[in-house]
Design an enzyme around this catalytic site. Structure first.
Site, PDB file in Angstrom:
ATOM      1  N   LYS A   1      56.190   1.770  23.296  1.00  0.00           N
ATOM      2  CA  LYS A   1      56.657   2.270  24.562  1.00  0.00           C
ATOM      3  C   LYS A   1      56.743   4.062  24.582  1.00  0.00           C
ATOM      4  O   LYS A   1      56.496   4.655  25.201  1.00  0.00           O
ATOM      5  CB  LYS A   1      57.968   1.581  24.995  1.00  0.00           C
ATOM      6  CG  LYS A   1      57.931   0.344  25.375  1.00  0.00           C
ATOM      7  CD  LYS A   1      57.278   0.124  26.800  1.00  0.00           C
ATOM      8  CE  LYS A   1      58.154   0.717  27.990  1.00  0.00           C
ATOM      9  NZ  LYS A   1      57.523   0.536  29.336  1.00  0.00           N
TER      10      LYS A   1
ATOM     11  N   THR B   1      62.100   2.960  27.713  1.00  0.00           N
ATOM     12  CA  THR B   1      63.229   2.118  27.454  1.00  0.00           C
ATOM     13  C   THR B   1      64.002   3.049  26.218  1.00  0.00           C
ATOM     14  O   THR B   1      63.499   3.892  25.677  1.00  0.00           O
ATOM     15  CB  THR B   1      62.760   0.910  26.825  1.00  0.00           C
ATOM     16  OG1 THR B   1      63.692   0.479  25.858  1.00  0.00           O
ATOM     17  CG2 THR B   1      61.526   1.176  25.654  1.00  0.00           C
TER      18      THR B   1
ATOM     19  N   TYR C   1      57.598  -2.702  19.531  1.00  0.00           N
ATOM     20  CA  TYR C   1      57.862  -2.673  21.202  1.00  0.00           C
ATOM     21  C   TYR C   1      58.224  -1.051  21.403  1.00  0.00           C
ATOM     22  O   TYR C   1      57.549  -0.388  22.050  1.00  0.00           O
ATOM     23  CB  TYR C   1      58.907  -3.519  21.674  1.00  0.00           C
ATOM     24  CG  TYR C   1      59.210  -3.594  23.149  1.00  0.00           C
ATOM     25  CD1 TYR C   1      58.357  -3.308  24.107  1.00  0.00           C
ATOM     26  CD2 TYR C   1      60.384  -2.829  23.312  1.00  0.00           C
ATOM     27  CE1 TYR C   1      58.843  -3.215  25.433  1.00  0.00           C
ATOM     28  CE2 TYR C   1      60.939  -2.466  24.608  1.00  0.00           C
ATOM     29  CZ  TYR C   1      60.179  -2.771  25.597  1.00  0.00           C
ATOM     30  OH  TYR C   1      60.702  -2.532  26.954  1.00  0.00           O
TER      31      TYR C   1
ATOM     32  N   ASN D   1      51.237  -1.599  27.431  1.00  0.00           N
ATOM     33  CA  ASN D   1      52.159  -0.685  27.411  1.00  0.00           C
ATOM     34  C   ASN D   1      51.573   0.735  27.372  1.00  0.00           C
ATOM     35  O   ASN D   1      51.580   1.804  27.829  1.00  0.00           O
ATOM     36  CB  ASN D   1      53.016  -0.689  26.126  1.00  0.00           C
ATOM     37  CG  ASN D   1      54.056  -2.036  26.455  1.00  0.00           C
ATOM     38  OD1 ASN D   1      54.679  -2.092  27.631  1.00  0.00           O
ATOM     39  ND2 ASN D   1      53.970  -3.154  25.723  1.00  0.00           N
TER      40      ASN D   1
END
Length: 305
Positions: free
Chosen positions: A135, A106, A131, A81
């Site tokens: 991101k 996202t 996460y 990522n």
């Protein structure tokens, strides 16, 4: 047109959509998968390469637009990522005429918000998960380069997707597989007491295609359906799509801890204004398409190599 992460659940749809418009599609991933058989496939590890190597590949292929649909979890969270985007931005900014970049982020980059909140592009990001933080770091690398006029690009923060060929590890993808395998015997499931925005993957792809050909778009655009769905209602739609009675699903009474927040409702007005985009598929249509592909075969894993 290069799609990075072409073998993933988003990548396969993106390749198909761009090819349907007559584009020459270059599918890039670390390993080959059957769903990219119809395109020029390049086995290339962007994160594991140098920016110069990635730049030479893009220049050799004559790529004018790059869509980054890669995704990584667990041990590859930073590698797939963040490190990948570092290499990619370095490659693009080194080229004399950099291709346009569409980077898929996202809505989890925003983190939890109070119930009733519309998440728009001005919402201050405060991700609560590794996460979401990874991101967000990647998206900021792209946005910083665009705002410094070093790159032509856009970051699209997507809501969770449903529809055909779901990711195997997603909640609805895995639930569909369990329902398929259990049949009339049904399954037990724990459902989060949450309301979340879900967008059909085909609608999300249509937004990406529009952004790829709209270089004057704002560098940050949110994509969702614009509604916070009760997760139980969505589960009911999937059970109905499977042709099973409601009692085929037995809910376990157990509290679910959600790191992503219990409320997600995305303001998609900017996407409408700048891209002329709006979602087309109903949640019933999305769940029926999801079920049909899962029933025909196991959905593909969602790791975009």
């Amino acid at each position: 047109m290069a799609v990075l992460g072409a073998t993933g659940c988003m990548g396969r749809h993106l390749c198909a959509a761009f090819a349907a418009e007559g584009n020459h599609v270059v599918a890039v991933a670390r390993r080959y998968a059957p769903q990219v058989a119809g395109y020029r496939f390049l086995p290339f590890d962007v994160a594991g390469s140098t920016s110069d190597e990635a730049a030479r590949l893009l220049a050799r292929e004559g790529v004018e637009v790059v869509v980054n649909a890669t995704l990584g979890w667990g041990e590859e969270l930073h590698y797939a990522n963040v490190q990948l985007v570092e290499r990619l931005v370095g490659a693009l900014t080194a080229l004399p005429s950099p291709p346009r970049l569409v980077h898929l982020g996202t809505v989890h980059e925003y983190g939890p918000v109070p119930a009733g909140t519309w998440i728009d592009e001005g919402t201050e990001p405060a991700p609560a998960t590794p996460y979401g933080m990874a991101k967000l770091t990647a998206s900021r690398l792209v946005l910083d380069a665009v705002r410094a006029a070093a790159l032509d690009g856009v970051v699209m923060r997507l809501a969770n997707t449903v529809g055909p060929h779901p990711a195997l590890e997603s909640f609805f993808g895995s639930l569909a597989v369990r329902l398929r395998d259990a049949g009339a015997a049904g399954v037990e499931v724990t459902i989060a007491d949450a309301r979340r925005d879900y967008v059909d993957v085909r609608d999300a792809v249509a937004a990406v295609v529009a952004a790829a050909r709209s270089p004057r778009a704002d560098p940050l655009v949110n994509i969702g359906c614009g509604r916070a769905w009760d997760v139980r209602e969505l589960v009911g739609e999937l059970v109905a799509a499977a042709g099973l009675p409601p009692e085929a699903l037995r809910e376990r009474a157990r509290e679910v801890t959600s790191q992503g927040g219990n409320w997600v409702q995305v303001d998609i007005s900017r996407a409408g204004r700048l891209l002329g985009w709006a979602p087309r598929f109903t949640i019933g249509e999305s769940m029926r398409a999801l079920w049909e592909t899962v029933r025909a075969d196991r959905p593909l894993p969602g790791s975009e190599d």
